[in-house]
Design a protein around this motif. Sequence first.
Motif, PDB file in Angstrom:
ATOM      1  N   GLN A 106       1.114   1.813   5.623  1.00 17.39           N
ATOM      2  CA  GLN A 106       0.653   0.851   6.628  1.00 17.39           C
ATOM      3  C   GLN A 106       1.490  -0.420   6.513  1.00 17.39           C
ATOM      4  O   GLN A 106       1.643  -1.150   7.480  1.00 17.39           O
ATOM      5  CB  GLN A 106      -0.840   0.553   6.441  1.00 17.39           C
ATOM      6  CG  GLN A 106      -1.712   1.726   6.850  1.00 17.39           C
ATOM      7  CD  GLN A 106      -3.139   1.301   7.154  1.00 17.39           C
ATOM      8  OE1 GLN A 106      -3.949   1.172   6.260  1.00 17.39           O
ATOM      9  NE2 GLN A 106      -3.425   1.095   8.423  1.00 17.39           N
ATOM     10  N   ARG A 162      -1.894   4.422   9.340  1.00 18.20           N
ATOM     11  CA  ARG A 162      -1.829   5.216   8.144  1.00 18.20           C
ATOM     12  C   ARG A 162      -0.966   6.445   8.424  1.00 18.20           C
ATOM     13  O   ARG A 162      -1.212   7.144   9.410  1.00 18.20           O
ATOM     14  CB  ARG A 162      -3.246   5.652   7.788  1.00 18.20           C
ATOM     15  CG  ARG A 162      -3.480   5.720   6.328  1.00 18.20           C
ATOM     16  CD  ARG A 162      -4.942   5.964   6.036  1.00 18.20           C
ATOM     17  NE  ARG A 162      -5.219   5.471   4.695  1.00 18.20           N
ATOM     18  CZ  ARG A 162      -4.794   6.078   3.607  1.00 18.20           C
ATOM     19  NH1 ARG A 162      -4.094   7.190   3.698  1.00 18.20           N
ATOM     20  NH2 ARG A 162      -5.044   5.555   2.428  1.00 18.20           N
ATOM     21  N   ASP A 199       0.829  -1.206   0.000  1.00 14.29           N
ATOM     22  CA  ASP A 199       0.000   0.000   0.000  1.00 14.29           C
ATOM     23  C   ASP A 199       0.861   1.252   0.000  1.00 14.29           C
ATOM     24  O   ASP A 199       1.997   1.231   0.457  1.00 14.29           O
ATOM     25  CB  ASP A 199      -0.903   0.026   1.246  1.00 14.29           C
ATOM     26  CG  ASP A 199      -2.034  -0.975   1.146  1.00 14.29           C
ATOM     27  OD1 ASP A 199      -2.248  -1.518   0.044  1.00 14.29           O
ATOM     28  OD2 ASP A 199      -2.699  -1.203   2.179  1.00 14.29           O
ATOM     29  N   ASP A 239       0.103   3.978   1.657  1.00 13.55           N
ATOM     30  CA  ASP A 239      -0.106   4.821   2.847  1.00 13.55           C
ATOM     31  C   ASP A 239       0.830   4.472   3.997  1.00 13.55           C
ATOM     32  O   ASP A 239       0.639   4.924   5.115  1.00 13.55           O
ATOM     33  CB  ASP A 239      -1.561   4.720   3.310  1.00 13.55           C
ATOM     34  CG  ASP A 239      -1.948   3.288   3.648  1.00 13.55           C
ATOM     35  OD1 ASP A 239      -1.091   2.400   3.527  1.00 13.55           O
ATOM     36  OD2 ASP A 239      -3.100   3.069   4.031  1.00 13.55           O
TER      37      ASP A 239
HETATM   38 MG    MG Z   1      -4.376   1.726   4.376  1.00 15.27          MG
END
Ligand code: MG
Length: 328
Positions: free
Chosen positions: A102, A203, A98, A100
Amino acid sequence: MPAATPELSVVIPVYNEELNLPVLFARLYPVLDALGRSYEVLFTNDGSADGSLALLRAQHAARPDVTRVIDFNANYGQHMAILAAFERVRGAIVVTLDADLQNPPEEIPLLLARIDAGHDYVGGYRLDRRDSWFRTWASRLVNFVRERTTSIRMTDQGCMLRAYRRGIVEAIVRSGAINTFIPALAYSFASRPAEVGVRHEERHAGVSNYSFYRLVRLNFDLITGFSLAPLQIFTMFALCSAAGSFLLVLILAARRIFVGPEEGGLFTLFGILFFLISVTMVGIGLIGEYVGRTYQVVRARQRYHVREELGGPALESAAPVAPGSRQA
Ligand code: MG
Ligand code: UDP
């Protein structure tokens, strides 16, 4: 000049991540540079409405040798974004994560070690999940349902930090799946899957792109896309209820003959009727779900539209044609 076939392709879907991308670039590229393997990073801009595309362009300008950008004209969803990149990867090993943060990019070597050990698919599971309690519990529930209705076994379906051998990625692309759940599809093609615990961070910035509605739809896709069990369970229930109703009719007929006409019990009967009608409506919805999926496959419309591509072999081979060399 980029290597014709890098060893590793890293695939990252991006939707409105302008606050996260600079940090992602700063953390991801050093990790990849330190691997000692040739690599490429494919970002799919999934119709972002913020400055994500500009940041991706700048990154492509800064590291053109290893950065590729696929730019969608609209938002087609995380899994389509990954699929578009899968159709273009060149590496023998493909890693998804991802944007973001994470999924910490520092965990990538962990996945690669398992691939090197001979596994064809390595799924990460989040050791210390950093999501809202609602997300965590909803995902437990869906895990439970999925384990019982499909043949897919994985500890953490929601973790996108995963590594695949190229063959698995090609099988996913060939499957032509629509509304699909990439990790589950990969699992169904893998012959030696493995799992490895990875860190999970909150996040870095912004909020999840998944609303409650989108989550429900995604998980519906997961169940109906991989199993006919819901239809079969429904049919079994329908058979039981038909047998029960038949018994009720026999009992009522016997009463009518031996005891006399029925007076009370009207509302009980309504109760039973309403219940059965709502069950019927659920059945219609369920059938609709499968018919809808079939319709999308039969219609075979382009699954996404790429507005522009930066980097990669498509552009390199687009050398100008010398005058007169064109075939008639
Ligand atoms: Mg995420
Ligand atoms: N994403 C995407 N298209 C979408 C939604 C999300 O490409 O329509 C990307 C997003 O940029 C991120 C990843 O998919 O890189 C996971 O999204 P998000 O963090 O919102 O989901 P969550 O972590 O809450 O499951």
